[in-house]
Design a protein around this motif. Structure first.
Motif, PDB file in Angstrom:
ATOM      1  N   GLY A 117      89.648   1.060  -4.603  1.00 31.75           N
ATOM      2  CA  GLY A 117      89.686  -0.284  -4.130  1.00 31.75           C
ATOM      3  C   GLY A 117      89.836  -0.440  -2.606  1.00 31.75           C
ATOM      4  O   GLY A 117      89.380  -1.310  -2.031  1.00 31.75           O
ATOM      5  N   GLN A 118      90.073   0.837  -2.151  1.00 32.46           N
ATOM      6  CA  GLN A 118      89.850   0.784  -0.600  1.00 32.46           C
ATOM      7  C   GLN A 118      88.414   0.741  -0.155  1.00 32.46           C
ATOM      8  O   GLN A 118      88.262   0.065   0.868  1.00 32.46           O
ATOM      9  CB  GLN A 118      90.739   2.164   0.021  1.00 32.46           C
ATOM     10  CG  GLN A 118      92.056   1.976  -0.284  1.00 32.46           C
ATOM     11  CD  GLN A 118      92.911   1.099   0.526  1.00 32.46           C
ATOM     12  OE1 GLN A 118      92.826   1.053   1.855  1.00 32.46           O
ATOM     13  NE2 GLN A 118      93.653   0.385  -0.140  1.00 32.46           N
ATOM     14  N   ASP A 120      86.197  -0.452  -2.034  1.00 31.43           N
ATOM     15  CA  ASP A 120      85.797  -2.039  -2.413  1.00 31.43           C
ATOM     16  C   ASP A 120      86.062  -2.700  -1.086  1.00 31.43           C
ATOM     17  O   ASP A 120      85.267  -3.704  -0.743  1.00 31.43           O
ATOM     18  CB  ASP A 120      86.274  -2.361  -3.451  1.00 31.43           C
ATOM     19  CG  ASP A 120      85.725  -1.630  -4.834  1.00 31.43           C
ATOM     20  OD1 ASP A 120      84.624  -1.040  -4.680  1.00 31.43           O
ATOM     21  OD2 ASP A 120      86.228  -1.882  -5.919  1.00 31.43           O
ATOM     22  N   ALA A 121      87.243  -2.795  -0.684  1.00 27.82           N
ATOM     23  CA  ALA A 121      87.698  -3.850   0.378  1.00 27.82           C
ATOM     24  C   ALA A 121      86.878  -3.644   1.401  1.00 27.82           C
ATOM     25  O   ALA A 121      86.707  -4.492   2.076  1.00 27.82           O
ATOM     26  CB  ALA A 121      89.199  -3.763   0.556  1.00 27.82           C
ATOM     27  N   SER A 122      87.067  -2.343   2.057  1.00 29.64           N
ATOM     28  CA  SER A 122      86.215  -2.049   3.221  1.00 29.64           C
ATOM     29  C   SER A 122      84.752  -2.617   3.186  1.00 29.64           C
ATOM     30  O   SER A 122      84.102  -3.083   4.201  1.00 29.64           O
ATOM     31  CB  SER A 122      86.347  -0.876   3.799  1.00 29.64           C
ATOM     32  OG  SER A 122      86.270   0.041   2.792  1.00 29.64           O
ATOM     33  N   THR A 123      84.104  -2.154   2.019  1.00 28.16           N
ATOM     34  CA  THR A 123      82.732  -2.635   1.926  1.00 28.16           C
ATOM     35  C   THR A 123      82.602  -3.951   1.917  1.00 28.16           C
ATOM     36  O   THR A 123      81.613  -4.583   2.558  1.00 28.16           O
ATOM     37  CB  THR A 123      82.143  -1.841   0.577  1.00 28.16           C
ATOM     38  OG1 THR A 123      82.316  -0.506   0.678  1.00 28.16           O
ATOM     39  CG2 THR A 123      80.776  -2.377   0.498  1.00 28.16           C
ATOM     40  N   ALA A 124      83.616  -4.817   1.282  1.00 32.60           N
ATOM     41  CA  ALA A 124      83.607  -6.218   1.201  1.00 32.60           C
ATOM     42  C   ALA A 124      83.490  -6.965   2.288  1.00 32.60           C
ATOM     43  O   ALA A 124      83.027  -7.725   2.857  1.00 32.60           O
ATOM     44  CB  ALA A 124      84.491  -6.801   0.131  1.00 32.60           C
TER      45      ALA A 124
ATOM     46  N   PHE B 100      90.835  -9.264  -4.270  1.00 33.08           N
ATOM     47  CA  PHE B 100      91.036  -8.304  -5.479  1.00 33.08           C
ATOM     48  C   PHE B 100      92.094  -8.823  -6.156  1.00 33.08           C
ATOM     49  O   PHE B 100      93.153  -9.144  -5.749  1.00 33.08           O
ATOM     50  CB  PHE B 100      90.560  -7.167  -5.181  1.00 33.08           C
ATOM     51  CG  PHE B 100      89.463  -6.731  -4.138  1.00 33.08           C
ATOM     52  CD1 PHE B 100      88.218  -6.154  -4.931  1.00 33.08           C
ATOM     53  CD2 PHE B 100      89.364  -6.632  -2.913  1.00 33.08           C
ATOM     54  CE1 PHE B 100      87.114  -5.803  -4.300  1.00 33.08           C
ATOM     55  CE2 PHE B 100      88.525  -6.527  -2.081  1.00 33.08           C
ATOM     56  CZ  PHE B 100      87.237  -6.062  -2.778  1.00 33.08           C
ATOM     57  N   ASN B 104      94.192  -4.501  -2.713  1.00 29.14           N
ATOM     58  CA  ASN B 104      93.513  -3.633  -2.044  1.00 29.14           C
ATOM     59  C   ASN B 104      93.910  -3.717  -0.360  1.00 29.14           C
ATOM     60  O   ASN B 104      92.842  -3.644   0.357  1.00 29.14           O
ATOM     61  CB  ASN B 104      91.990  -3.672  -2.464  1.00 29.14           C
ATOM     62  CG  ASN B 104      91.675  -3.018  -3.884  1.00 29.14           C
ATOM     63  OD1 ASN B 104      92.527  -2.891  -4.445  1.00 29.14           O
ATOM     64  ND2 ASN B 104      90.483  -3.547  -4.152  1.00 29.14           N
ATOM     65  N   PHE B 106      94.790  -2.297   3.234  1.00 30.35           N
ATOM     66  CA  PHE B 106      94.907  -1.091   3.838  1.00 30.35           C
ATOM     67  C   PHE B 106      96.316  -0.485   4.018  1.00 30.35           C
ATOM     68  O   PHE B 106      97.038  -1.491   5.000  1.00 30.35           O
ATOM     69  CB  PHE B 106      94.076  -0.916   5.243  1.00 30.35           C
ATOM     70  CG  PHE B 106      92.465  -1.605   4.970  1.00 30.35           C
ATOM     71  CD1 PHE B 106      91.760  -0.998   3.991  1.00 30.35           C
ATOM     72  CD2 PHE B 106      92.112  -2.449   5.858  1.00 30.35           C
ATOM     73  CE1 PHE B 106      90.635  -1.808   3.518  1.00 30.35           C
ATOM     74  CE2 PHE B 106      90.785  -2.953   5.398  1.00 30.35           C
ATOM     75  CZ  PHE B 106      90.030  -2.494   4.458  1.00 30.35           C
TER      76      PHE B 106
END
Ligand SMILES: Nc1ncnc2c1ncn2[C@@H]1O[C@H](COP(=O)(O)OP(=O)(O)OP(=O)(O)O)[C@@H](O)[C@H]1O
Ligand SMILES: [Mg+2]
Lengths: 218, 270
Positions: A117-118, A120-124, B100, B104, B106
């Motif tokens: 998910g990390q 995913d979130a940073s790519t998004a 999400f 998610n 950081f």
């Protein structure tokens, strides 16, 4: 009877040996970390070739005993390559290459332990591969890696004693030398053990401390 | 009057995982300011569709444009099949915000740092201005007292609101939500829904996957029923949720129907 004067009279030899041990520990941990970072990261790029190169490296150096690696670099490699290898380079290279394989595994496992998910979130958010690694993945992975890195480094310091087999004048080598002319192995090897304890017990304690800190920030 | 181009346009979208085709030709247009809710059984491909819009999943065929610009276009000669260069992909990606199910956030950054991360790292935006705006966004989400806290110090509902603020900070043209309330304790669901309704009122274009049909009814301009990787029904919430025609949709909304039936006189009277 335990005769402390054997130690005191030959203290300069012990002291020099200790400095050599510390010197090789420091440079091989430093170089090992650099190697580990490179070998660990190339396995994470997604490129098949680089992953295989990294894997092969890791498996070679994790599965050959360090003593064999040292003897091979010092005695066998010069024959293959037709060039002289000094004790310094044999010891430094052998220890660093070996440590690098273990550090690489710690790094790879650390990065892979970070939740998908990390990524995913940073790519998004639009981050590039480099930005994701630098800003999101590695800062989290490094925290998790501190305890195993510290543990591996302590093992590395102990492993330097194997260099005495290729006549690098480390603490163990000097002790054997003192023992050979004083005929006092009991005092001499007890002293070597004590010196390692004095060196490593605080370091082990420190790494346990780091472990609890990295637990807390997780 | 001429109709303007849709903000998000998906044409003939296909997605494969190995041999298995999960999306089998999806066509979908979303107008600016529209709120579209995606519903469908588990495994019907809702998450997959949402993740294709910002290319977290790489489609195997079709075309996706956001604001008139292609983010995916089939090019069989390209290694990943995408004829759009990676640089463009990253830029367009940052014009979509994603929220999400598992938040998610950081974990090594505070709420404020989470919200600032996108603009500062991706857009190289000015630190001071970004900070000010991030604080604004967080207080719109009712989080002014929590800006300095780390995710682990926040409740699920608070974390999800930080995640919404983080996505908004990039000034996306469209926001994507994948079951944003599914991981929350029931008493925290409301606060996140309210934040989303508020966001919809500002005119934000939204695509939302949710199993909360009551919420879908309230927030959606359009409801889309995804079935076995294709769009089986597409229409206003009253039609799709109250007068379903597709047999599987009928059974899907059955549960909701029982309660909604009680409301029907009010809805239709209005
Ligand atoms: N990374 C993946 N690799 C292989 N198969 C996948 C992957 N992601 C999803 N799938 C499969 O694709 C299908 C659609 O999955 P998807 O997550 O899009 O469904 P969904 O509609 O979001 O379901 P849910 O309501 O359970 O979230 C499922 O059968 C799933 O097993
Ligand atoms: Mg899903």
């Amino acid at each position: 009877m335990f005769d402390i004067s054997v130690i005191l009279q030959n203290w300069p030899l012990f002291w020099n040996g200790l400095l050599v041990t510390l010197f090789y520990s420091a440079i091989s941990i430093g170089a090992g970390l650099v190697i580990g970072l490179i070998i660990g990261l190339i396995q994470l790029t997604g490129s098949r070739t680089l992953t295989v190169v990294g894997r092969v490296y890791v498996e070679i150096f994790r599965n050959i005993p360090l003593l064999v690696i040292l003897l091979w670099i010092y005695y066998a490699f010069p024959i293959f390559a037709g060039l002289a290898v000094t004790k310094f380079w044999a010891g430094f290279a052998g220890l660093s290459l070996y440590a690098g394989a273990f550090y690489a595994e710690i790094l790879r496992a650390g990065v892979q332990s970070i939740d998908r998910g990390q990524t995913d979130a940073s790519t998004a958010l639009g981050m590039t591969y480099g930005q994701r690694m630098r800003r999101v993945i590695l800062p989290q992975a490094f925290r998790r890696m501190i305890p195993p890195l510290a543990g591996q480094s302590i093992i590395q310091i102990k492993n330097t004693t194997l260099m005495s087999m290729i006549t690098v004048p480390d603490l163990l080598y000097q002790a054997s030398y003192v023992s050979s002319f004083t005929y006092r192995p009991m005092e001499v090897y007890t002293m070597v053990g004590v010196m390692f304890l004095v060196l490593l017990v605080p370091l082990t304690f420190l790494s346990r401390k780091l472990e609890t800190i990295s637990e807390r920030v997780k | 009057m001429m109709k303007s181009d849709p903000l998000l346009k998906i044409e003939g979208l296909r997605l494969k995982f190995g041999q298995r085709e999960v999306l089998k030709g999806v066509d979908l247009s979303v107008e600016k300011g529209e709120v579209v809710v995606l519903i469908g059984a588990s495994g019907s491909g809702k998450t997959s569709l949402l993740r294709c819009i910002n290319l977290l999943n790489m489609p195997s065929a079709g075309r996706i444009t956001i604001g008139g610009e292609a983010i995916y276009e089939l090019d069989p000669s390209a290694r990943d099949g995408n004829g759009v260069p990676a640089k463009t992909v990253n830029r367009i990606r940052s014009q979509t915000g994603m929220v999400f199910q598992q938040f998610n956030l950081f974990p090594h950054m505070t709420a404020l740092e989470n919200v600032m991360e996108g603009p500062v790292t991706v857009k190289k935006a000015d630190h001071g201005a970004t900070r000010k705006e991030a604080l604004d966004l967080l207080s719109q989400m009712g989080l002014e007292e929590h800006v300095g806290k780390y995710p682990r110090q926040l409740s699920g509902g608070q974390q999800q609101r930080v995640a919404i603020a983080r996505a908004c900070a990039m000034h996306p043209q469209v926001m994507l939500f994948d079951e944003p309330t599914s991981a929350l304790d029931p008493e925290l669901v409301g606060e996140v829904m309210k934040a989303m309704v508020d966001l919809a009122r500002t005119g934000m274009t939204m695509v939302i996957v949710t199993h909360e049909l009551g919420f879908a009814f309230e927030i959606a301009d359009r409801v889309i029923f995804l079935d076995l990787g294709t769009i089986a029904e597409d229409g206003p919430p009253k039609e799709v949720l109250l007068r379903p025609t597709h047999p599987r949709l009928k059974s899907f909304v059955g549960r909701f129907h029982e309660t909604a039936d009680l409301l029907r006189p009010f809805l239709e009277g209005g």
